[in-house]
Write an enzyme that holds these catalytic residues in place. Sequence first.
Site, short mmCIF file in Angstrom:
data_model
loop_
_atom_site.label_atom_id
_atom_site.label_comp_id
_atom_site.label_asym_id
_atom_site.label_seq_id
_atom_site.Cartn_x
_atom_site.Cartn_y
_atom_site.Cartn_z
N HIS B 69 0.72 -1.21 0.06
CA HIS B 69 -0.06 0.02 -0.06
C HIS B 69 0.67 0.95 -0.08
O HIS B 69 0.48 2.11 -0.62
CB HIS B 69 -0.86 0.04 1.24
CG HIS B 69 -1.67 1.30 1.63
ND1 HIS B 69 -1.14 2.21 2.48
CD2 HIS B 69 -2.83 1.70 0.94
CE1 HIS B 69 -2.09 3.05 2.46
NE2 HIS B 69 -2.91 2.97 1.54
N GLU B 72 1.98 1.99 -3.28
CA GLU B 72 0.95 2.36 -4.26
C GLU B 72 0.91 4.04 -4.02
O GLU B 72 0.81 4.62 -5.10
CB GLU B 72 -0.20 1.72 -3.84
CG GLU B 72 -1.43 2.51 -4.34
CD GLU B 72 -2.58 2.73 -3.30
OE1 GLU B 72 -2.71 3.99 -3.16
OE2 GLU B 72 -3.12 1.73 -2.61
#
Lengths: 422, 428
Positions: B69, B72
Amino acid sequence: MEFNNKRIKLGNGIYLNMIHTDKFKSNLLSYYFIRPLNREEVTMNSLVPLVLKRGTKDINTSIEIEKEFESLCGANYSSSVNKRGERHVIRFTVEWANGQYLSDTSLNYRVIDLLRSIIYDPYTENGAFKKEYVEQEKENHKIRIESKINDKRSYAINRCIEEMCKYENFSIYPLGYVEDLGTIDENNLYIQYKKLLDTSQIEIFYVGNFDEDIESYLVNKNKIDRENVVDIKRENIIVSVKQKNLINEKLDVNQGKIVIGYRTGIPFEDKLYNGLLIANDILGGGPNSKLFNNVREKESLAYYVSSTIIKYKSIMLVDAGIEFANYHKTVDIINKQLEELKAGNFTEDDIEISKKAIKTSTESIRDSIFLISEFFLSQILAKDSRNLEGMISDFDKVTREDIIKAASNITIDTIYFMNGEK
Amino acid sequence: MILNTIVNDRINEKILSHELDSGLKIFFMPKPGFVKKYAVFTTNYGSIDNEFIPIGEDKPLEVPEGIAHFLEHKLFEEEEANIFDKFSKLGAYVNASTSFNQTSYLFYTTEYFYECLELLVRFVQSPFLTDENVEKEKGIIAQEIKMYEDNPKWRVFFNCLKAMYVNHPIKIDIAGTVDSINTITKELLYKAYNTFYHPSNMVLFIVGDLSFEKIIETVKKAEKKYEKTDLTVERIFKNEPKKINQKIIEEKMFVSTPLFYIGFKDYNLGIEGKEGVKKDIITNMILDLLFTPSSEFFNELYNEGLIDSNFGAYYTGKKTYGHSLIIGQSDEPEKIYEKVIELFGKSPEENLKVEDFERLKKKNLGNFLMGFNSVEFIANNFVDLYFDKFNLLDYLDVLESINFEDLIQRYKEHFTTDNMVLSIVRPT
């Protein structure tokens, strides 16, 4: 490409809006009942769709209604109550698979009949709703209202509006109030329901594929003779702020939530409103906005920070989730960015970006059967005759001067802070 | 140019595909008449892949929770201009998301699609990480984590996963913890990037009123040069025992009514492709028959005031994990738990009815069809199933191949009391 739409008057304050398109694999039928938003009605109005779903004259229980929808190739039924400015809008919708893919030509008619029977032919006993159904739904509705604290972000936004608009009906919570449930029973709720049918503006939308037979079926079924409907006044727009409000609410939370409410004083009917929308977008619309860049990217203070305009009340809200200790720092940055906007410190690129963002989201309405119906409703409520193209071209005309002029009207009214500091 | 086309006449949809020399596969679903054009570039890398052998190395590495994450977030960073600005100038909406299994970068727009596509491929394929920009992101992600900490629905869900799984990294929060993300460095992020962002581990899916030739041409021009590889990433999953971690898990939060999740851990794993999807549909059909508003059970509890209209259930599973979840809010979650035990104490023949099954099939057919109205639905589901080796357009065939008997078998195997857990979030 514009919509192929038709608006047919079926009685006093009742209209059928037929929007033809063959691009979707489904059709949609919605009924909107439009009421004034006030404390006397709001809790009852919110309860009505829940009770209607319990049984119709022919299908007495909700389990049988559910089964009926499933048999109609999984037609999706939904209802909602929300506020649009100081209107309370009650919606009943069904979306179902286009019969042509399922070689079922009677499907459309059966869906229409079922939705209509839920709205117009409820299960009754002794000229009122069934007592048991009303009592159960009151209990359910209580839980529903109370669980608004579960979503902290929207709770904070609601609290800010509540405080800011204390003396305006706009502060009313669209689902109503637990303390108002007590006096509701099967008789007075049924009277209110009848009032909804008899005196509300009713807007019916059919979006999808249809032929003349469907159209005349809908016309005949929904034609009604009735008296005049309830008149809803245009919301009052507060232009100047007499006293700034500061609310610091202690709650048991991990993240602080800040919501700042502003008065813009620019009604949506005013040409300058387009400038306001672009000003708002430059300030806190998307990831290229001033707030995103300064609060999040430069200072790492928040994960979300954004601003929005509440159309019918001309209110602007800025909200962010932050560390409790960063409250003052965040408020300062937000204020500073708003001042920058007012001073015209933004580029031609910023203007272009905002215009394009608004254009993309406006055009995307065409790809959603639900948003198409919502768009038409919103134009009707605003007495706005523009189509999508017309709206986009009005945004295009907005100048730097318009944006600065619109921004200069923005005045802080209320700061709400959800504070969990121990 | 080799183009493959999969056509489904029944729903009147088709998907075209093409593989580039780099190993990147592109799929395209034409949607004539749609205004929105949507592209999603996805890597088969999510929060559960937190132990792997980094590319070019030979020893397994366990990385801090939340790194997929974090990566990202960081791919939006670029040396010169801000990537958000570039998309915004083209009128496009860009975003990304990380799930348990995948990380996706997406945009949609109504014009300048090919320019945006070029940007998408370029920014995902050119990471720009510095010590400073990694540090800066920690404060932002910490606020994202805190936002979820205040979200009771998220908490009750993750607690349920923690109760079911002993070792499997699905129990780890996708964003990690404030402590774990503070140990993330530029070097670790590059390791993860180089391992999982090879084009052969990714897929590009596009839907809209567009030309496939022009799409391919654009991607070819934009993509970074990679040698095609048949190597697959070595992922390490600690052995997950066929037992639950803890029966009941509770937490107190600022909520109005207690929230609950009842979980059934799936022991029938390791299945992919058509069989995996079949298991998924079968399990979801059982849950629909038992727990939707058209079921006896739902109505009994509803009429007793034990549940409200938010009550429901679903199954989700991948190759290495799977679970059925029954969700709701109630003043008496334990009572519902008992009632569910009682329900599954009955034989499947007693609980499931053929006529309900037939009706449900019809409902699923209609809902699947309606899903094709949404470019997001198509793209998200296609990509998710693609990595499970299944083509979305084959969904109806699998649905139709399911017999009532399949449900009976699965009911017996999956819904027992020893793989069952209860998670509750109570008001403080």
